[in-house]
Design an enzyme around this catalytic site. Structure first.
Site, mmCIF file in Angstrom:
data_model
loop_
_atom_site.group_PDB
_atom_site.id
_atom_site.type_symbol
_atom_site.label_atom_id
_atom_site.label_comp_id
_atom_site.label_asym_id
_atom_site.label_seq_id
_atom_site.Cartn_x
_atom_site.Cartn_y
_atom_site.Cartn_z
ATOM 1 C CG HIS A 62 24.781 -16.328 -12.465
ATOM 2 N ND1 HIS A 62 26.071 -16.453 -12.007
ATOM 3 C CD2 HIS A 62 23.973 -16.714 -11.444
ATOM 4 C CE1 HIS A 62 26.058 -16.897 -10.754
ATOM 5 N NE2 HIS A 62 24.789 -17.065 -10.394
ATOM 6 C CD GLU A 119 27.698 -12.861 -16.133
ATOM 7 O OE1 GLU A 119 26.655 -13.239 -15.559
ATOM 8 O OE2 GLU A 119 28.667 -12.367 -15.525
ATOM 9 C CB CYS A 124 30.490 -16.165 -11.002
ATOM 10 S SG CYS A 124 29.361 -17.264 -11.902
ATOM 11 C CB CYS A 181 29.245 -16.543 -15.920
ATOM 12 S SG CYS A 181 27.576 -16.509 -15.224
HETATM 13 ZN ZN ZN Z 1 27.766 -16.060 -13.027
#
Ligand code: ZN
Length: 156
Positions: A53, A55, A83, A86
């Site tokens: 992801h 992040e 999310c 993260c």
């Molecule tokens: Zn994430």
């Protein structure tokens, strides 16, 4: 650059990433002097890595650049509300603050599971979509016992 400028940069990374066949997510990390120390774009599909992801990518880059595993004085700007994975990574990295643009409802409308996973967290283990089952092995505390008695550990 102010907070809106940094956040706009994260959104630009997200938009560019879609044109590059990546997911619609971008993030940057800025240190206390206002310098960008990490950039991330979602690369889940092309790297076969469900944890890639934006992040997480930005955290990895910033930690490498600053040679640290704690980003205590840094701020994360991300194109979308992080999310749960993260969010966990952000806490582990000890970031100072997070600014985001789109929220998890917009992500859900875009076909992403962020809101669903947040709902899963509040459920009992046995009610989750993926069951979590604790097995009561006699040596289940052995790793922590070893850790507690280890004198030269690097705490984090
Ligand atoms: Zn994430």
């Amino acid at each position: 650059m102010d907070n809106k400028d940094f956040l706009s940069k994260a959104i630009e990374l997200a938009v560019d990433n879609v044109a590059n066949n990546g997911g619609p997510f971008g993030a940057i990390i800025v240190n206390k002097d206002g310098k960008i120390v990490g950039r991330g774009q979602n690369r889940v599909t092309d790297t076969y890595d469900p944890t890639a992801h934006a992040e997480v990518q930005a955290i990895r880059e910033a930690c490498q650049q600053l040679q640290t595993f704690q980003l205590t004085d840094c701020t994360l700007y991300t194109s979308c509300e992080p999310c749960p994975m993260c969010l966990g990574a952000i806490y582990w990295a000890r970031l100072n603050k997070v600014y985001y643009a789109a929220d998890q409802q917009l992500a859900a409308a875009g076909g992403f599971d962020d809101a669903f996973i947040y709902e899963e967290i509040s459920k009992q283990h046995e009610a989750r979509n993926i069951p979590f089952i604790a097995l009561q092995l006699d040596n289940r505390n052995a790793p922590f016992e070893k850790w507690i008695e280890h004198d030269e550990k690097v705490k984090y």
